[in-house]
Design a protein around this motif. Structure first.
Motif, PDB file in Angstrom:
ATOM      1  N   VAL A   1       8.722  66.089  53.923  1.00  0.00           N
ATOM      2  CA  VAL A   1       9.706  65.283  54.632  1.00  0.00           C
ATOM      3  C   VAL A   1      10.523  64.513  53.609  1.00  0.00           C
ATOM      4  O   VAL A   1       9.964  63.870  52.720  1.00  0.00           O
ATOM      5  N   ALA A   2      11.847  64.569  53.726  1.00  0.00           N
ATOM      6  CA  ALA A   2      12.732  63.843  52.822  1.00  0.00           C
ATOM      7  C   ALA A   2      13.479  62.762  53.588  1.00  0.00           C
ATOM      8  O   ALA A   2      14.114  63.050  54.602  1.00  0.00           O
ATOM      9  N   LYS A   3      13.393  61.526  53.112  1.00  0.00           N
ATOM     10  CA  LYS A   3      14.136  60.402  53.684  1.00  0.00           C
ATOM     11  C   LYS A   3      15.258  60.072  52.719  1.00  0.00           C
ATOM     12  O   LYS A   3      15.009  59.738  51.561  1.00  0.00           O
ATOM     13  N   ILE A   4      16.482  60.149  53.177  1.00  0.00           N
ATOM     14  CA  ILE A   4      17.643  60.088  52.286  1.00  0.00           C
ATOM     15  C   ILE A   4      18.565  58.933  52.647  1.00  0.00           C
ATOM     16  O   ILE A   4      18.864  58.699  53.821  1.00  0.00           O
ATOM     17  N   VAL A   5      18.995  58.225  51.615  1.00  0.00           N
ATOM     18  CA  VAL A   5      20.056  57.228  51.747  1.00  0.00           C
ATOM     19  C   VAL A   5      21.342  57.888  51.254  1.00  0.00           C
ATOM     20  O   VAL A   5      21.408  58.352  50.115  1.00  0.00           O
ATOM     21  N   THR A   6      22.342  57.949  52.116  1.00  0.00           N
ATOM     22  CA  THR A   6      23.608  58.578  51.733  1.00  0.00           C
ATOM     23  C   THR A   6      24.597  57.534  51.217  1.00  0.00           C
ATOM     24  O   THR A   6      24.515  56.353  51.567  1.00  0.00           O
ATOM     25  N   VAL A   7      25.523  57.992  50.387  1.00  0.00           N
ATOM     26  CA  VAL A   7      26.569  57.109  49.883  1.00  0.00           C
ATOM     27  C   VAL A   7      27.554  56.800  50.995  1.00  0.00           C
ATOM     28  O   VAL A   7      27.907  55.639  51.246  1.00  0.00           O
ATOM     29  N   GLU A   8      28.005  57.828  51.682  1.00  0.00           N
ATOM     30  CA  GLU A   8      28.902  57.702  52.826  1.00  0.00           C
ATOM     31  C   GLU A   8      28.205  58.255  54.064  1.00  0.00           C
ATOM     32  O   GLU A   8      27.330  59.113  53.956  1.00  0.00           O
ATOM     33  N   PRO A   9      28.563  57.774  55.256  1.00  0.00           N
ATOM     34  CA  PRO A   9      27.924  58.287  56.471  1.00  0.00           C
ATOM     35  C   PRO A   9      28.058  59.804  56.585  1.00  0.00           C
ATOM     36  O   PRO A   9      29.096  60.375  56.233  1.00  0.00           O
ATOM     37  N   GLU A  10      27.003  60.441  57.061  1.00  0.00           N
ATOM     38  CA  GLU A  10      27.000  61.895  57.218  1.00  0.00           C
ATOM     39  C   GLU A  10      26.123  62.247  58.409  1.00  0.00           C
ATOM     40  O   GLU A  10      25.073  61.616  58.626  1.00  0.00           O
ATOM     41  N   SER A  11      26.523  63.237  59.174  1.00  0.00           N
ATOM     42  CA  SER A  11      25.741  63.615  60.348  1.00  0.00           C
ATOM     43  C   SER A  11      24.391  64.165  59.906  1.00  0.00           C
ATOM     44  O   SER A  11      24.294  64.879  58.900  1.00  0.00           O
ATOM     45  N   PRO A  12      23.329  63.839  60.637  1.00  0.00           N
ATOM     46  CA  PRO A  12      22.005  64.347  60.291  1.00  0.00           C
ATOM     47  C   PRO A  12      21.951  65.867  60.195  1.00  0.00           C
ATOM     48  O   PRO A  12      21.312  66.416  59.298  1.00  0.00           O
ATOM     49  N   ALA A  13      22.605  66.555  61.115  1.00  0.00           N
ATOM     50  CA  ALA A  13      22.565  68.022  61.114  1.00  0.00           C
ATOM     51  C   ALA A  13      23.199  68.583  59.848  1.00  0.00           C
ATOM     52  O   ALA A  13      22.671  69.513  59.219  1.00  0.00           O
ATOM     53  N   ASN A  14      24.332  68.032  59.454  1.00  0.00           N
ATOM     54  CA  ASN A  14      25.012  68.529  58.253  1.00  0.00           C
ATOM     55  C   ASN A  14      24.209  68.207  57.001  1.00  0.00           C
ATOM     56  O   ASN A  14      24.129  69.018  56.068  1.00  0.00           O
ATOM     57  N   LEU A  15      23.590  67.019  56.996  1.00  0.00           N
ATOM     58  CA  LEU A  15      22.790  66.637  55.832  1.00  0.00           C
ATOM     59  C   LEU A  15      21.614  67.579  55.654  1.00  0.00           C
ATOM     60  O   LEU A  15      21.344  68.056  54.548  1.00  0.00           O
ATOM     61  N   LYS A  16      20.927  67.907  56.743  1.00  0.00           N
ATOM     62  CA  LYS A  16      19.787  68.807  56.616  1.00  0.00           C
ATOM     63  C   LYS A  16      20.232  70.184  56.138  1.00  0.00           C
ATOM     64  O   LYS A  16      19.589  70.798  55.285  1.00  0.00           O
ATOM     65  N   LYS A  17      21.339  70.666  56.675  1.00  0.00           N
ATOM     66  CA  LYS A  17      21.844  71.971  56.265  1.00  0.00           C
ATOM     67  C   LYS A  17      22.123  71.999  54.765  1.00  0.00           C
ATOM     68  O   LYS A  17      21.762  72.949  54.069  1.00  0.00           O
ATOM     69  N   ARG A  18      22.744  70.931  54.260  1.00  0.00           N
ATOM     70  CA  ARG A  18      23.068  70.881  52.838  1.00  0.00           C
ATOM     71  C   ARG A  18      21.809  70.765  51.980  1.00  0.00           C
ATOM     72  O   ARG A  18      21.709  71.385  50.923  1.00  0.00           O
ATOM     73  N   VAL A  19      20.869  69.950  52.446  1.00  0.00           N
ATOM     74  CA  VAL A  19      19.622  69.766  51.687  1.00  0.00           C
ATOM     75  C   VAL A  19      18.864  71.086  51.560  1.00  0.00           C
ATOM     76  O   VAL A  19      18.402  71.459  50.477  1.00  0.00           O
ATOM     77  N   ARG A  20      18.748  71.820  52.654  1.00  0.00           N
ATOM     78  CA  ARG A  20      18.000  73.077  52.610  1.00  0.00           C
ATOM     79  C   ARG A  20      18.712  74.095  51.716  1.00  0.00           C
ATOM     80  O   ARG A  20      18.080  74.783  50.916  1.00  0.00           O
ATOM     81  N   SER A  21      20.016  74.186  51.843  1.00  0.00           N
ATOM     82  CA  SER A  21      20.758  75.130  51.018  1.00  0.00           C
ATOM     83  C   SER A  21      20.637  74.787  49.540  1.00  0.00           C
ATOM     84  O   SER A  21      20.410  75.655  48.694  1.00  0.00           O
ATOM     85  N   TRP A  22      20.749  73.506  49.225  1.00  0.00           N
ATOM     86  CA  TRP A  22      20.658  73.053  47.836  1.00  0.00           C
ATOM     87  C   TRP A  22      19.264  73.312  47.258  1.00  0.00           C
ATOM     88  O   TRP A  22      19.128  73.836  46.157  1.00  0.00           O
TER      89      TRP A  22
END
Length: 472
Positions: free
Chosen positions: A409-430
């Protein structure tokens, strides 16, 4: 330089710490502390230790008495600590943001007295406060007629452990003076690393810079105003510092060395520190409340490889785990069994890799995430995610899973607001391009609030806001 005289009240104290008091007495007009904008010299430190020694004696605090001291660092707090030590007391430092609540701590250690300072660390009161605890380890230690130090750890299970140290041994490590340095008291007074830092600085007649809080701006401002040379900090604080960019808003050119420890440093943060502070020595430190702080030397290639040891310490690797034998080890736990083997070795529970005489610390065995029998080190996953755009910080932990045992499980603080769905997609791809599949987070949470405690260490239990359900 005129040597400050030692009063008769100190002459009747502990001979085992006489060398340290003599050193303070030789400091004269050297700066010992800068606290709340005021400079305090070693002559003033000696006079205050003398005053507190008389106060402690007049109150009736005796050798072997347990004294809880509620305070954060200030010159007065340090002087009271020394006066109690010279009296032969067992000192129990408890910061106002202690990891163990005062009542819980005293139920473990017992207590005869409480010394409490105000928020500025200037005014103190001494009162009788008896908490009866019959502890065999304390009783045996009292027969040695030596000053003691009682600290607490939260423990890997969340149950606090009381740790008893011989304060003479803790100080003895610094009998050989080093070059004086100006340093911030970053770690708190109830943390072994905090006690270690302040004794290291004062025993060499250096200057301790205190801070009212340990925020980024407060630390940076203290460095700028007092021309601090040494910043001892946590990787979490340094990650926040670099991510915030606030280091560029202050004059930090006086820094000669930054040390980091208490948790695993992300390699990405270390690289960014190298870029941000060219010419500043970055030194990984290593220590445990049970065995003390080892001498360390980081490899010069900007990596996380470090040489550990020093006089009074031995290291050994058993099945990939670091064991330490220390001349400066604790007397023992107050409320747990003896953790040392028959030859005095202590299992640090830190898994390491070895390259000749250098170690790379991977993480605590208690922090390892077991995904279907595969081991995942949280620091490795955090390091990968920190390289992403729009990620200010991340804490990786585990969650139970009926089939895999655990998931990441990853708990992330973003610099700018980002939708949870998009953040997860980017995290998994990265992460799929950089980590084995089983290491890729199955859950991504947008962290709500800070990931850090007041001690600037990561909180790994903040639920955050779920970005998605686990992937199969």
């Amino acid at each position: 330089m005129v040597k400050e005289p030692v009063s008769p009240s100190l002459e009747t104290g502990s001979d085992d710490l006489r060398w340290l008091i003599d050193r303070f007495a030789s400091g004269g007009d050297r700066r010992a502390f800068i606290h709340a904008g005021r400079c305090v010299t070693y002559s003033e430190i000696m006079r205050k230790i003398n005053q507190f020694a008389l106060a402690v004696e007049s109150q009736g605090i005796g050798r072997g008495d347990r004294v809880a001291m509620i305070a954060d660092y200030s010159p007065q707090v340090f002087c009271m600590l020394m006066a109690l030590a010279l009296r032969g007391a067992l000192v129990i430092p408890l910061g106002r943001e202690a990891i163990v609540e005062q009542d819980n701590a005293l139920r473990i250690s017992g207590c005869e007295w409480i010394v409490e300072f105000d928020d500025e660390g200037l005014k103190s009161s001494i009162r009788r406060h008896v908490v009866e605890v019959d502890n065999a380890l304390v009783s045996e230690f009292r027969t040695r007629r030596r000053p003691g130090l009682i600290l607490f750890t939260s423990g890997s299970t969340g149950k606090p452990k009381g740790i008893l140290h011989d304060l003479v041994l803790v100080a003895e490590k610094f009998r050989k003076p080093r070059s004086p340095i100006v340093a911030i008291a970053f770690l708190m007074i109830d943390h072994f690393g905090g006690i270690n830092t302040i004794l290291a600085i004062t025993s060499s007649l250096g200057t301790v810079i205190t801070v009212h809080d340990r925020s980024i701006d407060s630390i940076c401002r203290a460095i700028e105003e007092s021309r601090v040379e040494l910043l001892p900090a946590t990787p979490s604080f340094l990650t926040m510092l670099i991510t915030s960019g606030r280091h560029r808003e202050f004059d930090l050119s006086s820094l000669r060395r930054i040390t980091y420890g208490t948790e695993v440093m992300p390699q990405s943060t270390l690289h960014r520190l190298c870029e941000a502070f060219p010419g500043v020595e970055l030194q990984q430190t290593y220590g445990l409340s049970e065995v003390g702080v080892l001498r360390s030397q980081s490899r010069a290639d900007g990596s996380l490889w470090v040489r550990l040891g020093g006089e009074g310490f031995e290291t050994e690797i058993r099945d990939g785990i670091l064991w330490v034998r220390s001349k400066y080890a604790m007397v023992g736990y107050l409320n747990a069994g003896n953790p040392f083997d028959d030859e005095g070795w202590f299992n640090t529970q830190d898994r390491v890799e070895v390259d000749g005489e250098f170690f790379r610390i991977l993480g605590r065995t208690t922090d390892i995430i077991n995904v279907g029998g595969q081991k995942v080190y949280p620091a490795e996953v955090e390091d990968a995610i920190l390289g992403m755009d729009n990620v200010a910080d991340v804490a990786v932990t585990s969650e139970s899973h009926p089939l895999l045992g655990q998931i990441v499980v990853a708990k992330i603080v973003t610099v700018e607001p980002e939708s949870p769905a998009n953040l997860k997609k980017r995290v998994r791809s990265w992460c799929l391009g950089r980590l084995a599949n089983y290491k890729v987070p199955s859950k991504v949470l947008v962290a709500e609030g800070s990931l850090y405690t007041v001690r600037q260490k990561k909180i790994r239990s903040n639920p955050g806001r779920r970005a998605d359900v686990p992937s199969p």
